[in-house]
Enzyme design. Structure first.
Site, short mmCIF file in Angstrom:
data_model
loop_
_atom_site.label_atom_id
_atom_site.label_comp_id
_atom_site.label_asym_id
_atom_site.label_seq_id
_atom_site.Cartn_x
_atom_site.Cartn_y
_atom_site.Cartn_z
N HIS A 170 1.21 1.01 6.69
CA HIS A 170 1.75 -0.28 6.25
C HIS A 170 2.20 -0.17 4.79
O HIS A 170 1.40 -0.25 3.87
CB HIS A 170 0.68 -1.37 6.40
CG HIS A 170 1.22 -2.76 6.33
ND1 HIS A 170 2.47 -3.07 5.83
CD2 HIS A 170 0.67 -3.96 6.70
CE1 HIS A 170 2.66 -4.38 5.90
NE2 HIS A 170 1.58 -4.93 6.43
N HIS A 173 5.83 -5.64 2.75
CA HIS A 173 5.40 -7.03 2.59
C HIS A 173 4.56 -7.33 1.36
O HIS A 173 3.84 -8.33 1.33
CB HIS A 173 4.65 -7.50 3.84
CG HIS A 173 5.44 -7.34 5.09
ND1 HIS A 173 4.87 -7.33 6.35
CD2 HIS A 173 6.77 -7.15 5.31
CE1 HIS A 173 5.79 -7.15 7.26
NE2 HIS A 173 6.96 -7.04 6.66
N TYR A 175 2.02 -5.56 0.04
CA TYR A 175 0.65 -5.05 0.00
C TYR A 175 0.61 -3.77 -0.84
O TYR A 175 1.58 -3.42 -1.51
CB TYR A 175 0.14 -4.83 1.43
CG TYR A 175 0.00 -6.13 2.18
CD1 TYR A 175 -0.96 -7.09 1.81
CD2 TYR A 175 0.84 -6.45 3.25
CE1 TYR A 175 -1.08 -8.30 2.47
CE2 TYR A 175 0.72 -7.66 3.92
CZ TYR A 175 -0.24 -8.58 3.53
OH TYR A 175 -0.35 -9.78 4.18
#
Length: 366
Positions: A170, A173, A175
Site C-alpha cells: 500500500h 492515499h 499513508y
C-alpha cells in the site's frame, strides 16, 4: 447493452500466477478483526467472493510489525497470532479455487495516537507532518526507517509461507509510503527526501526487501495514487515525464504490477490523451496495471450494463479500454463489498440483480 462482458472473464497470468479473470477485489478496510486477528467471519467474507468468480482478492490493509503502524485495534495485523487467522483465510479461499493476496500497510501520520494501540507513542512519518505545515511528531530516524523496511520484507516472507498467492504494497492515499513520496509531507534532506527520485527511495527499498525475502517468482503489486486523503487535488506527477520518473525506480526494484488508484477511472490523467492513470502507468513501465475508481459504485454504472446510462462512465467505456489494452485488470471495491456475487451476476448477465452500494453495508461482513 452494446458490448459483451466476456473481456472481463479472460484469464491473465501475473509472474506465473494464473488469474481466472480480470476482476480484482479492491482492498477495503473493514475493522472487523478484534485485537488485529482475523476470525472465521473474515475467512467466510473472502471465501464468498472467491466462490462467486472474483478473479483475485486483495485483502483489506493489514499492518506490518511496527507499534505505530495501525490506527485502529480492529484492523487486522500481519504478524504474530494474526498469521494463524490469515492462514485460515487463505485455506478457505483456496478451497473454492480462489486467488488472494494481502495488502501490506503502515498508516504513518494518518494515525491518531489517542485512538490507536500504544497511544503513548507518537505517530511516524518522514517529517512528522500530518498534513503540509502541521507537525505532530519528530521525523523518523534512519533506524526506524530501516526497521519498517525490514518489517515489510518479513511480512511478505510470512505471506508466502502461509500460502498467499502474492502481496500488494500500500503506497497510496497519503499513508506512510505515500507520505515519503509526497513533497508536501516529506521535507527530509537525506537519502529519503529532496528530489522525486530520493522521495521514492523508501518505497524502492521496501520492494527490494520483499524481493530478497520472496525471490523473483512471487507476484508483487504496488498500489499508488496521485490524490491523497489529506488533499484530493494533489498530484505527485503533473506530466507523463514526471510520472515515468516516479515509476521507473519502483518498477526496476521488482514491482510486477501497478494498482493505480483514481477516484474516477474514466477521467484522463493528463491533457492531450484519454489514457487514465493505469493506462499511462502501463505505457510508461511496460508492466501490467490495475485500474480502480468508482467501478460499479453508483446506480448509474449498474444501469449502464443494460444500456440505461452514459457510456462515458459506464461498462462500455471500461470494456473498450480493457479491450484496447489500456490496462489489464479491473479492481471493484464497494460493489463487491455489498454484493459477494457481483462477478458471477455480471458473468451470467443478471444485471438487474446487481445490488447498489448502501453505506450501512460498511458495518457488517456480508
Amino acid at each position: 447493452m452494446s458490448r459483451s462482458v466476456e473481456s472481463l472473464f479472460r484469464p491473465f497470468t501475473l509472474n506465473g500466477l494464473e488469474i481466472p479473470n480480470r476482476i480484482v477485489m479492491a482492498p477495503m478496510t473493514r475493522s472487523q478483526s478484534p485485537a488485529g486477528i482475523p476470525g472465521e467471519n473474515v475467512a467466510g467474507y473472502y471465501r464468498r467472493r472467491a466462490e462467486n468468480e472474483t478473479g483475485l482478492i486483495i485483502t483489506e490493509g493489514t499492518t506490518v510489525n511496527d507499534p505505530v503502524s495501525t490506527m485502529d485495534p480492529n484492523v487486522p495485523n500481519f504478524y504474530g497470532d494474526s498469521l494463524k487467522g490469515w492462514k485460515r483465510v487463505v485455506e478457505e479461499v483456496h478451497s473454492v479455487g480462489g486467488k488472494i493476496m494481502p495488502q501490506l500497510w503502515h498508516v504513518g501520520m494518518a494515525r491518531v495516537p489517542a485512538k490507536a494501540p500504544h497511544p503513548e507513542l507518537a505517530s511516524a512519518g518522514p517529517s512528522g507532518l500530518a498534513k503540509p505545515g502541521t507537525r505532530m511528531s519528530e521525523p523518523m530516524t534512519p533506524q526506524h526507517i530501516q526497521k519498517v523496511i525490514d518489517t515489510f520484507g518479513q511480512a511478505a516472507a510470512d505471506a508466502r509461507a502461509i500460502g498467499f498467492d502474492g502481496v500488494e504494497v500500500h503506497g497510496a492515499h497519503g499513508y506512510l509510503i505515500d507520505q515519503f513520496f509526497w513533497e508536501g509531507l516529506n521535507e527530509r534532506n537525506d537519502e529519503f527526501g529532496g528530489s522525486m527520485r530520493k522521495r521514492t527511495e523508501f518505497g524502492v527499498r521496501i520492494v527490494e526487501a520483499i524481493r530478497r525475502e520472496t525471490g523473483k517468482d512471487y507476484p508483487v503489486i504496488f498500489r499508488f495514487s496521485q490524490w491523497k486523503q489529506q488533499d484530493f487535488s494533489v498530484k505527485l506527477a503533473h506530466t507523463p515525464e514526471q510520472l515515468g520518473e516516479f515509476l521507473k525506480p519502483l518498477s526496476e526494484a521488482g514491482v510486477d504490477c501497478f494498482h493505480c488508484s483514481q477516484r474516477r477511472f474514466w477521467e484522463p490523467e493528463f491533457e492531450g490523451s484519454s489514457l487514465n492513470l493505469a493506462g499511462w502507468t502501463k505505457k510508461l513501465t511496460g508492466k501490467p496495471s490495475i485500474t480502480v475508481g468508482s467501478v460499479s459504485l453508483s446506480g448509474e454504472f449498474i444501469g449502464s450494463f443494460m444500456g440505461e446510462a452514459s457510456e462515458a462512465t459506464g461498462i462500455d467505456d471500461l470494456l473498450e479500454r480493457l479491450d484496447a489494452g489500456e490496462f489489464d485488470l479491473v479492481a471493484v471495491g464497494r460493489a463487491l463489498l455489498v454484493d459477494p456475487a457481483w462477478a458471477r451476476k455480471v458473468h451470467e448477465g443478471r444485471f438487474d440483480a446487481l445490488m447498489p452500494f448502501k453505506p450501512e453495508a460498511l458495518a457488517t461482513l456480508s
